[in-house]
Scaffold this active site. Structure first.
Site, PDB file in Angstrom:
ATOM      1  N   TYR A 144      45.043 -16.814  88.948  1.00 52.24           N
ATOM      2  CA  TYR A 144      45.030 -16.035  90.188  1.00 52.24           C
ATOM      3  C   TYR A 144      44.797 -16.943  91.394  1.00 52.24           C
ATOM      4  CZ  TYR A 144      43.654 -12.261  93.423  1.00 52.24           C
ATOM      5  OH  TYR A 144      43.552 -11.394  94.493  1.00 52.24           O
ATOM      6  N   GLU A 176      44.879 -20.297  91.790  1.00 51.21           N
ATOM      7  CA  GLU A 176      45.894 -21.326  92.036  1.00 51.21           C
ATOM      8  C   GLU A 176      47.253 -20.698  92.328  1.00 51.21           C
ATOM      9  OE1 GLU A 176      44.941 -24.090  92.791  1.00 51.21           O
ATOM     10  OE2 GLU A 176      43.661 -25.111  91.353  1.00 51.21           O
ATOM     11  N   ASN A 218      36.746  -9.126  99.392  1.00 49.90           N
ATOM     12  CA  ASN A 218      36.574  -7.930  98.550  1.00 49.90           C
ATOM     13  C   ASN A 218      36.712  -6.632  99.351  1.00 49.90           C
ATOM     14  OD1 ASN A 218      35.119 -10.257  97.314  1.00 49.90           O
ATOM     15  ND2 ASN A 218      34.848  -8.802  95.642  1.00 49.90           N
ATOM     16  N   VAL A 256      33.617  -4.574  90.782  1.00 46.63           N
ATOM     17  CA  VAL A 256      32.214  -4.197  90.816  1.00 46.63           C
ATOM     18  C   VAL A 256      31.986  -2.830  91.455  1.00 46.63           C
ATOM     19  CG1 VAL A 256      31.651  -5.450  92.976  1.00 46.63           C
ATOM     20  CG2 VAL A 256      29.901  -5.093  91.227  1.00 46.63           C
ATOM     21  N   ASN A 315      33.266  -0.102  89.018  1.00 43.12           N
ATOM     22  CA  ASN A 315      32.403  -0.071  87.834  1.00 43.12           C
ATOM     23  C   ASN A 315      31.075   0.621  88.133  1.00 43.12           C
ATOM     24  OD1 ASN A 315      34.099  -1.383  86.098  1.00 43.12           O
ATOM     25  ND2 ASN A 315      32.747  -3.125  85.692  1.00 43.12           N
ATOM     26  N   PHE A 316      30.406   0.170  89.192  1.00 45.63           N
ATOM     27  CA  PHE A 316      29.068   0.705  89.487  1.00 45.63           C
ATOM     28  C   PHE A 316      29.124   2.199  89.813  1.00 45.63           C
ATOM     29  CE2 PHE A 316      26.787  -3.488  90.992  1.00 45.63           C
ATOM     30  CZ  PHE A 316      26.986  -4.041  89.732  1.00 45.63           C
ATOM     31  N   THR A 367      26.547 -13.083  95.680  1.00 47.03           N
ATOM     32  CA  THR A 367      26.838 -12.200  96.818  1.00 47.03           C
ATOM     33  C   THR A 367      28.339 -11.993  97.009  1.00 47.03           C
ATOM     34  OG1 THR A 367      27.001 -13.967  98.474  1.00 47.03           O
ATOM     35  CG2 THR A 367      24.794 -13.081  98.041  1.00 47.03           C
TER      36      THR A 367
HETATM   37  P1  NAD Z   1      46.240  -3.566  92.692  1.00 47.87           P
HETATM   38  O1  NAD Z   1      46.221  -4.156  91.335  1.00 47.87           O
HETATM   39  O2  NAD Z   1      45.759  -2.173  92.849  1.00 47.87           O
HETATM   40  O3  NAD Z   1      47.687  -3.662  93.332  1.00 47.87           O
HETATM   41  C1  NAD Z   1      48.631  -4.636  92.987  1.00 47.87           C
HETATM   42  C2  NAD Z   1      49.979  -3.946  92.789  1.00 47.87           C
HETATM   43  O4  NAD Z   1      50.964  -4.919  92.475  1.00 47.87           O
HETATM   44  C3  NAD Z   1      49.960  -2.938  91.650  1.00 47.87           C
HETATM   45  O5  NAD Z   1      50.530  -1.731  92.079  1.00 47.87           O
HETATM   46  C4  NAD Z   1      50.824  -3.604  90.579  1.00 47.87           C
HETATM   47  O6  NAD Z   1      51.455  -2.675  89.721  1.00 47.87           O
HETATM   48  C5  NAD Z   1      51.775  -4.401  91.418  1.00 47.87           C
HETATM   49  N1  NAD Z   1      52.363  -5.544  90.705  1.00 47.87           N
HETATM   50  C6  NAD Z   1      51.727  -6.479  89.940  1.00 47.87           C
HETATM   51  N2  NAD Z   1      52.603  -7.384  89.475  1.00 47.87           N
HETATM   52  C7  NAD Z   1      53.823  -7.024  89.962  1.00 47.87           C
HETATM   53  C8  NAD Z   1      55.119  -7.561  89.822  1.00 47.87           C
HETATM   54  N3  NAD Z   1      55.348  -8.656  89.091  1.00 47.87           N
HETATM   55  N4  NAD Z   1      56.152  -6.921  90.439  1.00 47.87           N
HETATM   56  C9  NAD Z   1      55.946  -5.819  91.181  1.00 47.87           C
HETATM   57  N5  NAD Z   1      54.725  -5.254  91.338  1.00 47.87           N
HETATM   58  C10 NAD Z   1      53.677  -5.860  90.733  1.00 47.87           C
HETATM   59  O7  NAD Z   1      45.408  -4.540  93.628  1.00 47.87           O
HETATM   60  P2  NAD Z   1      44.969  -4.421  95.149  1.00 47.87           P
HETATM   61  O8  NAD Z   1      43.508  -4.501  95.199  1.00 47.87           O
HETATM   62  O9  NAD Z   1      45.657  -3.274  95.812  1.00 47.87           O
HETATM   63  O10 NAD Z   1      45.534  -5.795  95.723  1.00 47.87           O
HETATM   64  C11 NAD Z   1      46.724  -5.870  96.485  1.00 47.87           C
HETATM   65  C12 NAD Z   1      46.925  -7.299  96.958  1.00 47.87           C
HETATM   66  O11 NAD Z   1      45.818  -7.696  97.766  1.00 47.87           O
HETATM   67  C13 NAD Z   1      47.020  -8.310  95.822  1.00 47.87           C
HETATM   68  O12 NAD Z   1      47.999  -9.260  96.140  1.00 47.87           O
HETATM   69  C14 NAD Z   1      45.650  -8.947  95.796  1.00 47.87           C
HETATM   70  O13 NAD Z   1      45.716 -10.254  95.310  1.00 47.87           O
HETATM   71  C15 NAD Z   1      45.266  -8.906  97.260  1.00 47.87           C
HETATM   72  N6  NAD Z   1      43.793  -8.917  97.409  1.00 47.87           N
HETATM   73  C16 NAD Z   1      43.056  -7.814  97.099  1.00 47.87           C
HETATM   74  C17 NAD Z   1      41.668  -7.866  97.220  1.00 47.87           C
HETATM   75  C18 NAD Z   1      40.788  -6.679  96.925  1.00 47.87           C
HETATM   76  O14 NAD Z   1      39.565  -6.770  97.068  1.00 47.87           O
HETATM   77  N7  NAD Z   1      41.307  -5.529  96.535  1.00 47.87           N
HETATM   78  C19 NAD Z   1      41.053  -9.042  97.639  1.00 47.87           C
HETATM   79  C20 NAD Z   1      41.844 -10.152  97.908  1.00 47.87           C
HETATM   80  C21 NAD Z   1      43.225 -10.071  97.818  1.00 47.87           C
HETATM   81  N1  UDP Z   2      30.141  -7.685  88.652  1.00 43.05           N
HETATM   82  C1  UDP Z   2      28.997  -7.162  88.084  1.00 43.05           C
HETATM   83  N2  UDP Z   2      29.131  -6.069  87.263  1.00 43.05           N
HETATM   84  C2  UDP Z   2      30.322  -5.476  87.026  1.00 43.05           C
HETATM   85  C3  UDP Z   2      31.490  -6.020  87.620  1.00 43.05           C
HETATM   86  C4  UDP Z   2      31.359  -7.139  88.430  1.00 43.05           C
HETATM   87  O1  UDP Z   2      27.880  -7.647  88.285  1.00 43.05           O
HETATM   88  O2  UDP Z   2      30.353  -4.481  86.280  1.00 43.05           O
HETATM   89  C5  UDP Z   2      30.007  -8.849  89.560  1.00 43.05           C
HETATM   90  C6  UDP Z   2      30.929 -10.021  89.238  1.00 43.05           C
HETATM   91  O3  UDP Z   2      30.319 -10.881  88.288  1.00 43.05           O
HETATM   92  C7  UDP Z   2      31.088 -10.673  90.595  1.00 43.05           C
HETATM   93  C8  UDP Z   2      30.977  -9.502  91.574  1.00 43.05           C
HETATM   94  O4  UDP Z   2      30.396  -8.430  90.851  1.00 43.05           O
HETATM   95  O5  UDP Z   2      30.028 -11.577  90.835  1.00 43.05           O
HETATM   96  C9  UDP Z   2      32.323  -9.056  92.126  1.00 43.05           C
HETATM   97  O6  UDP Z   2      33.188  -8.866  91.044  1.00 43.05           O
HETATM   98  P1  UDP Z   2      34.661  -8.288  91.193  1.00 43.05           P
HETATM   99  O7  UDP Z   2      35.286  -8.361  89.859  1.00 43.05           O
HETATM  100  O8  UDP Z   2      34.614  -6.966  91.874  1.00 43.05           O
HETATM  101  O9  UDP Z   2      35.394  -9.248  92.233  1.00 43.05           O
HETATM  102  P2  UDP Z   2      35.457 -10.840  92.427  1.00 43.05           P
HETATM  103  O10 UDP Z   2      34.595 -11.537  91.428  1.00 43.05           O
HETATM  104  O11 UDP Z   2      36.885 -11.140  92.252  1.00 43.05           O
HETATM  105  O12 UDP Z   2      34.944 -11.023  93.803  1.00 43.05           O
END
Ligand code: NAD
Ligand code: UDP
Length: 311
Positions: free
Chosen positions: A144, A146, A173, A186, A189-190, A209
């Protein structure tokens, strides 16, 4: 009326973005392979006549005519992106190449949904855009992290080599309705654990954090970035600088749900970043953007969503 492609439009963030664009009266083409996205997320959008859903995998070429592209397709939760890591990096890299190729061909402006994960386990805190990060290239999160870093590289090379009109945001996030309850993040889940009265799973000591941004704030920032001045490419951080330990988050969610759940400690996943908090001065200055929804308020809305969908 603009014609806008949203890849990953049936996912959590993408579904909110599609709704906002439709409300602006734009024509929206939502492309998604439904790996982590769900038709349910876009069910209500089907009523708009300017909305179209196309089931397609962005690792394959796509030939359509559009004015703007929001490239969000990529599984985003650690559980989902580690399920098939090779597919994850292919989606980031080949997906970016295909979408950039499309943008080049039709002269569309293209925005990449990058991530705070490009900073890895940051040794600079809070994180400014100028920080190059501290990323393990061979660990379980690397597909993810890289993949997203390589996608950023491709965006900037298409910008320099072919003058493609790029915009790059680094999302921190984000949470809100339409999160998948089973994706292991997180907040979901929570909340689900608290509503069911099950143990709240704290990974490690819970002292790590994160900074949590409500989805409406994020989508506002994304759209402002897409409409930002010519030549402003980013990368720009989008996130809420409020910083919480996972223990603090658990306690907040227990209080807001009136839950009897207890905390249960589980091993910390490998390479789990210890701290994360965005510097958002650039977004404030260039986009006039500030997150407005406080964590408690956003959590209440998210809890209401999960209560409704779990009923
Ligand atoms: P999500 O998993 O809900 O949405 C991703 C969508 O992409 C899904 O609908 C999935 O079916 C689709 N998808 C995956 N692979 C695909 C492919 N090969 N072809 C077509 N569709 C494909 O995740 P999200 O939280 O809505 O994230 C959306 C974007 O924002 C992602 O690129 C993610 O990396 C980025 N992002 C999200 C967060 C966050 O906290 N939610 C944080 C940082 C970056
Ligand atoms: N985490 C946790 N309990 C859970 C799920 C996640 O303590 O049930 C922690 C996880 O280890 C991380 C933080 O919550 O430190 C955020 O995790 P998440 O998977 O939401 O996003 P990311 O790690 O990609 O920021």
């Amino acid at each position: 009326m603009k014609r806008i492609l949203v890849t990953g439009g049936a996912g959590f963030i993408g579904s909110h973005l599609c709704r906002k664009l439709l409300e602006n009266k734009d024509e929206v083409i939502c492309v998604d392979n439904l790996f982590t996205g769900r038709k349910q997320n876009i069910q209500k959008l089907m009523d708009y006549e300017n909305f179209e859903f196309l089931r397609h995998d962005i690792t394959k070429e796509l030939y359509i005519e559009v004015d703007q592209i929001y490239n969000l397709a990529c599984p985003a939760s650690p559980v989902h992106y580690q399920y098939n890591p090779i597919k994850t990096i292919k989606t980031s890299v080949m997906g970016a190449m295909n979408m950039l190729g499309l943008a080049k061909r039709v002269h569309a402006r293209i925005l990449q949904a990058s991530t705070s994960e490009v900073y890895g386990n940051p040794q600079v805190h809070p994180q400014p855009e100028a920080y190059w990060g501290n990323v393990n290239p061979i660990g379980p999160r690397s597909c993810y992290d890289e993949g997203k870093r390589a996608a950023e590289t491709l965006f900037f090379d298409y910008y320099r080599q072919h003058q493609v009109d790029i915009k790059v945001i680094r999302i921190f996030n984000t949470y809100g309705p339409n999160m998948d309850r089973d994706d292991g993040r997180v907040v979901s889940n929570f909340i689900v654990q608290a509503l069911k009265g099950e143990d709240i799973t704290i990974y490690g000591e819970g002292e790590q954090t994160r900074s949590f941004c409500y989805v409406d704030d994020l989508v506002e920032g994304m759209c402002r970035m897409m409409d930002s001045r010519e030549g402003f490419t980013g990368p720009v951080n989008l996130g809420n600088p409020g910083e919480y330990t996972m223990l603090e988050l658990a306690q907040k969610i227990i209080a807001l749900t009136n839950s009897r759940s207890k905390l249960a400690y589980r091993p910390l996943p490998q390479d789990d970043p210890i701290q994360r908090k965005p510097m958002i001065g650039l977004a404030q200055e260039e986009l006039g953007w500030n997150p407005e929804v406080p964590l408690d308020e956003g959590l209440k809305k998210t809890i209401a969503y999960f209560k409704e969908t779990m009923a």
